[in-house]
Design a protein around this motif. Structure first.
Motif, PDB file in Angstrom:
ATOM      1  N   ARG A   2      -1.199   6.260   7.255  1.00 52.57           N
ATOM      2  CA  ARG A   2      -1.745   5.171   6.453  1.00 52.57           C
ATOM      3  C   ARG A   2      -0.900   4.933   5.229  1.00 52.57           C
ATOM      4  NH1 ARG A   2      -7.607   4.074   5.964  1.00 52.57           N
ATOM      5  NH2 ARG A   2      -8.057   3.536   8.099  1.00 52.57           N
ATOM      6  N   LEU A   3      -0.848   3.667   4.801  1.00 49.62           N
ATOM      7  CA  LEU A   3      -0.162   3.329   3.555  1.00 49.62           C
ATOM      8  C   LEU A   3      -1.188   2.695   2.628  1.00 49.62           C
ATOM      9  CD1 LEU A   3       3.130   1.622   4.802  1.00 49.62           C
ATOM     10  CD2 LEU A   3       2.896   3.872   3.803  1.00 49.62           C
ATOM     11  N   LYS A   4      -1.113   3.061   1.354  1.00 48.92           N
ATOM     12  CA  LYS A   4      -2.049   2.470   0.403  1.00 48.92           C
ATOM     13  C   LYS A   4      -1.383   1.272  -0.260  1.00 48.92           C
ATOM     14  CE  LYS A   4      -5.569   3.575  -2.900  1.00 48.92           C
ATOM     15  NZ  LYS A   4      -6.321   4.621  -3.547  1.00 48.92           N
ATOM     16  N   CYS A   5      -1.625   0.106   0.311  1.00 50.76           N
ATOM     17  CA  CYS A   5      -1.060  -1.132  -0.241  1.00 50.76           C
ATOM     18  C   CYS A   5      -1.670  -1.364  -1.628  1.00 50.76           C
ATOM     19  CB  CYS A   5      -1.386  -2.295   0.691  1.00 50.76           C
ATOM     20  SG  CYS A   5      -0.983  -3.906   0.010  1.00 50.76           S
ATOM     21  N   GLY A   9      -5.311  -1.883  -0.435  1.00 48.72           N
ATOM     22  CA  GLY A   9      -5.905  -0.552  -0.305  1.00 48.72           C
ATOM     23  C   GLY A   9      -5.352   0.167   0.915  1.00 48.72           C
ATOM     24  N   ASP A  10      -6.043   1.236   1.312  1.00 39.68           N
ATOM     25  CA  ASP A  10      -5.597   2.056   2.441  1.00 39.68           C
ATOM     26  C   ASP A  10      -5.593   1.253   3.744  1.00 39.68           C
ATOM     27  OD1 ASP A  10      -4.668   4.547   2.043  1.00 39.68           O
ATOM     28  OD2 ASP A  10      -6.619   5.549   2.087  1.00 39.68           O
ATOM     29  N   ARG A  11      -4.442   1.179   4.386  1.00 35.80           N
ATOM     30  CA  ARG A  11      -4.372   0.441   5.647  1.00 35.80           C
ATOM     31  C   ARG A  11      -3.592   1.236   6.685  1.00 35.80           C
ATOM     32  NH1 ARG A  11      -5.770  -5.041   5.520  1.00 35.80           N
ATOM     33  NH2 ARG A  11      -7.306  -5.268   3.884  1.00 35.80           N
ATOM     34  N   ASP A  12      -3.948   0.993   7.939  1.00 34.15           N
ATOM     35  CA  ASP A  12      -3.289   1.648   9.051  1.00 34.15           C
ATOM     36  C   ASP A  12      -1.820   1.215   9.135  1.00 34.15           C
ATOM     37  OD1 ASP A  12      -4.408   3.060  11.801  1.00 34.15           O
ATOM     38  OD2 ASP A  12      -2.593   1.901  12.110  1.00 34.15           O
ATOM     39  N   HIS A  57       4.107  -5.644   4.431  1.00 37.31           N
ATOM     40  CA  HIS A  57       2.713  -5.659   4.897  1.00 37.31           C
ATOM     41  C   HIS A  57       2.484  -6.915   5.749  1.00 37.31           C
ATOM     42  CE1 HIS A  57      -1.773  -4.680   3.910  1.00 37.31           C
ATOM     43  NE2 HIS A  57      -1.442  -4.500   5.169  1.00 37.31           N
TER      44      HIS A  57
END
Lengths: 90, 194
Positions: A2-5, A9-12, A57
């Motif tokens: 996961r990356l916290k954009c 926010g937290d996204r797969d 993203h």
């Protein structure tokens, strides 16, 4: 993974597109010469540990992100908007 | 000039209904993209309010009344969804914003579907990686995310969700959604989900 954009926010990880080393943001000036551009286009660090990367993203807010990722463990150390990083440098 | 009949990308295909979920098409009169220029967000808000509208929403949020809704649509972008329609309604972007923001008419670029019903959230759980439970993804929340590998904008409605996809993938998105609806309804009949 996961990356916290910073915006979403937290996204797969499937929502993101990996572009390459964050060095791509440091384009040499037009007259910098062949050696500088050779370095910019072809030469990359190959660290064990933290690596600075550019991610997009793509299936989210469409922001370019500067991500620091530990390439041994895939741990995400930091995520920042590339735009903010670039303007911070200027 | 020839009087052409406008058809939506999902003409004749919706509504689609199964036990616990209904998928229908929503037709907005105008969809306008608003991208404020750097440092002009406050001025854009002043202008929007002067026109009797709501200010731009925060990141991941919706603002304004149902008939003239503003949604956050990604980094630096907002969409104005206007329910008004008809020949007298001009979809040309307002020149008053020329120095403040990039405006473009996106009315025919997007297709909006509404998924409602007790099992709407379970249907989306088959296709979308986000946590859409009511306690997490609340009224007034909007997200840009993935739905079966397609980029979508979705926001919560009182009884479900509105899902926005680009027109080119409208029918694929509709079929993936109706397929997930079938699957959820079938599992409910078999007692595999409560």
């Amino acid at each position: 993974m996961r990356l916290k954009c910073p915006l979403c926010g937290d996204r797969d990880a499937r929502e993101f597109h990996y572009r390459g080393a964050a060095k791509l943001m440091e384009r040499p000036e037009a007259g910098a010469g062949e050696a500088a551009f050779y370095d910019y286009v072809y030469l990359r660090e190959n660290p064990v540990g933290a690596n600075s990367e550019l991610w997009f993203h793509e299936l989210g807010c469409r922001a370019w992100l500067c991500v620091s990722r530990d390439v041994s463990s895939h741990e995400i150390l930091s995520v920042e908007l590339a735009d903010a990083v670039k303007r911070g440098q200027a | 000039m020839v009087d052409l009949t406008g058809l939506s990308a999902l003409e004749g295909l919706l509504p689609y209904e199964v036990d616990g979920a209904v998928l229908s098409a929503v037709s907005y009169g105008a969809i306008t993209s608003i991208m404020p220029f750097r440092g002009q967000k406050t001025a854009v808000n002043v202008r929007l309010k002067a026109d009797g509208g709501a200010a731009l929403p925060r990141i991941g949020r919706v603002s304004g009344p149902v008939a003239k809704r503003l949604i956050w649509a990604g980094r630096g972008q907002y969409l104005l969804l206007d329910l008004r329609r008809g020949a007298a309604f001009d979809t040309t972007p307002d020149p008053a914003f020329d120095e403040l923001a990039a405006l473009s008419d996106q009315t025919s670029a997007w297709v909006v579907m509404r998924l409602e019903g007790a099992r709407a959230q379970e249907v989306l759980a088959r296709l979308c990686p986000l946590d859409l439970r009511a306690g997490v993804f609340k009224r007034g929340h909007v997200a840009r995310t993935e739905l079966a590998h397609m980029a979508v904008i979705l926001w919560r409605r009182p009884k479900g969700f509105e899902i926005m996809v680009v027109r080119s993938v409208a029918q694929v998105a509709m079929r993936r959604l109706s397929g997930a609806m079938d699957s959820v309804a079938a599992q409910a009949v078999l007692g595999e989900i409560s």
